[in-house]
Design an enzyme around this catalytic site. Sequence first.
Site, PDB file in Angstrom:
ATOM      1  N   GLY A  61      -0.472   8.024   1.572  1.00  0.00           N
ATOM      2  CA  GLY A  61      -0.607   8.000   3.020  1.00  0.00           C
ATOM      3  C   GLY A  61       0.592   7.440   3.774  1.00  0.00           C
ATOM      4  O   GLY A  61       1.746   7.781   3.494  1.00  0.00           O
ATOM      5  N   TYR A  70     -15.195  -2.738  10.032  1.00  0.00           N
ATOM      6  CA  TYR A  70     -13.829  -2.203  10.038  1.00  0.00           C
ATOM      7  C   TYR A  70     -13.157  -2.513  11.371  1.00  0.00           C
ATOM      8  O   TYR A  70     -12.009  -2.985  11.395  1.00  0.00           O
ATOM      9  CB  TYR A  70     -13.831  -0.690   9.789  1.00  0.00           C
ATOM     10  CG  TYR A  70     -12.443  -0.095   9.905  1.00  0.00           C
ATOM     11  CD1 TYR A  70     -11.445  -0.416   8.986  1.00  0.00           C
ATOM     12  CD2 TYR A  70     -12.109   0.753  10.962  1.00  0.00           C
ATOM     13  CE1 TYR A  70     -10.166   0.101   9.098  1.00  0.00           C
ATOM     14  CE2 TYR A  70     -10.829   1.273  11.085  1.00  0.00           C
ATOM     15  CZ  TYR A  70      -9.860   0.943  10.153  1.00  0.00           C
ATOM     16  OH  TYR A  70      -8.576   1.440  10.280  1.00  0.00           O
ATOM     17  N   GLY A 106       0.814  -1.214   0.000  1.00  0.00           N
ATOM     18  CA  GLY A 106       0.000   0.000   0.000  1.00  0.00           C
ATOM     19  C   GLY A 106       0.843   1.257   0.000  1.00  0.00           C
ATOM     20  O   GLY A 106       0.578   2.209   0.739  1.00  0.00           O
ATOM     21  N   PRO A 148      -2.542   3.386  15.169  1.00  0.00           N
ATOM     22  CA  PRO A 148      -2.780   4.827  15.234  1.00  0.00           C
ATOM     23  C   PRO A 148      -4.239   5.166  15.554  1.00  0.00           C
ATOM     24  O   PRO A 148      -5.161   4.402  15.261  1.00  0.00           O
ATOM     25  CB  PRO A 148      -2.441   5.306  13.814  1.00  0.00           C
ATOM     26  CG  PRO A 148      -1.821   4.133  13.121  1.00  0.00           C
ATOM     27  CD  PRO A 148      -2.358   2.924  13.800  1.00  0.00           C
ATOM     28  N   THR A 170      -5.078  11.222   6.204  1.00  0.00           N
ATOM     29  CA  THR A 170      -4.569  10.684   4.941  1.00  0.00           C
ATOM     30  C   THR A 170      -5.774  10.559   4.005  1.00  0.00           C
ATOM     31  O   THR A 170      -6.758  11.263   4.167  1.00  0.00           O
ATOM     32  CB  THR A 170      -3.917   9.302   5.152  1.00  0.00           C
ATOM     33  OG1 THR A 170      -4.913   8.406   5.667  1.00  0.00           O
ATOM     34  CG2 THR A 170      -2.758   9.387   6.139  1.00  0.00           C
TER      35      THR A 170
END
Length: 247
Positions: free
Chosen positions: A8, A148, A4, A178, A183
């Site tokens: 970000g 999520y 990824g 975090p 982002t």
Amino acid sequence: MITGATAGIGEACAHVFAKNNYDLILTGRREGRLMSLTNELKETYKINVLPMVFDVRELSEVKNAIDSLDEKWKAIDILVNNAGLSVGLEPIQEGSFDDWNRMIDTNVKGLLHITRLVSPLMIARKSGHIINLGSIAGKETYANGNVYCATKHAVDSLNKAMRIDLLPHNIRVSAINPGAVETEFSLVRFKGDDERAKNVYKGFEPLTAADIADTIYYVASLPPHVNINDLTIMPTAQANTVYWNKN
């Protein structure tokens, strides 16, 4: 190896590791962004960068990518399992099956695909460090965060399991969790609704991608006998998923 890496936290990690003279394997789905970042890092830091365009959700693509590595690139010292996302913010009875599958396939199965194929390369060398990107959502559950949160709780559990399973092989395993980081996270969650995404961060100073990348590099740069099992990092204005200090 950073998954990824096209935006970000992943992109910020690429810069901080490149600045510290690491050669990089960068993965992502967006080829244009990946190639642009690759060229920038090569020119700025004079390091070797191997870009790999694939989707972590697709096991065949992950296998083909890892199998294509030559012996030099198979010597992966650090794996940053960063690829992940949140899509939608609805109560369970209104949730989208497509959104749920996308989160589960990326955040859980994608992490497993990469880890299953990279960890044996580390075991063969009796050396390596896997850093998993979790979230405060993996420590708590908040309204409408249902699936999520479940995926990030899974990452939390998998991180602990990896630590146990890879312990005999001298592989370090760490989780970085975090709180609010500004982002593309909210833009993706709200499916391109820029105004709604910006409102998430109004009234306080969130963490930045660079804050998390610096933390990841710190964890990775500790002496070999030191392992950070689990680290939660929050903006000063955020105590947890419920209590905030917003102006």
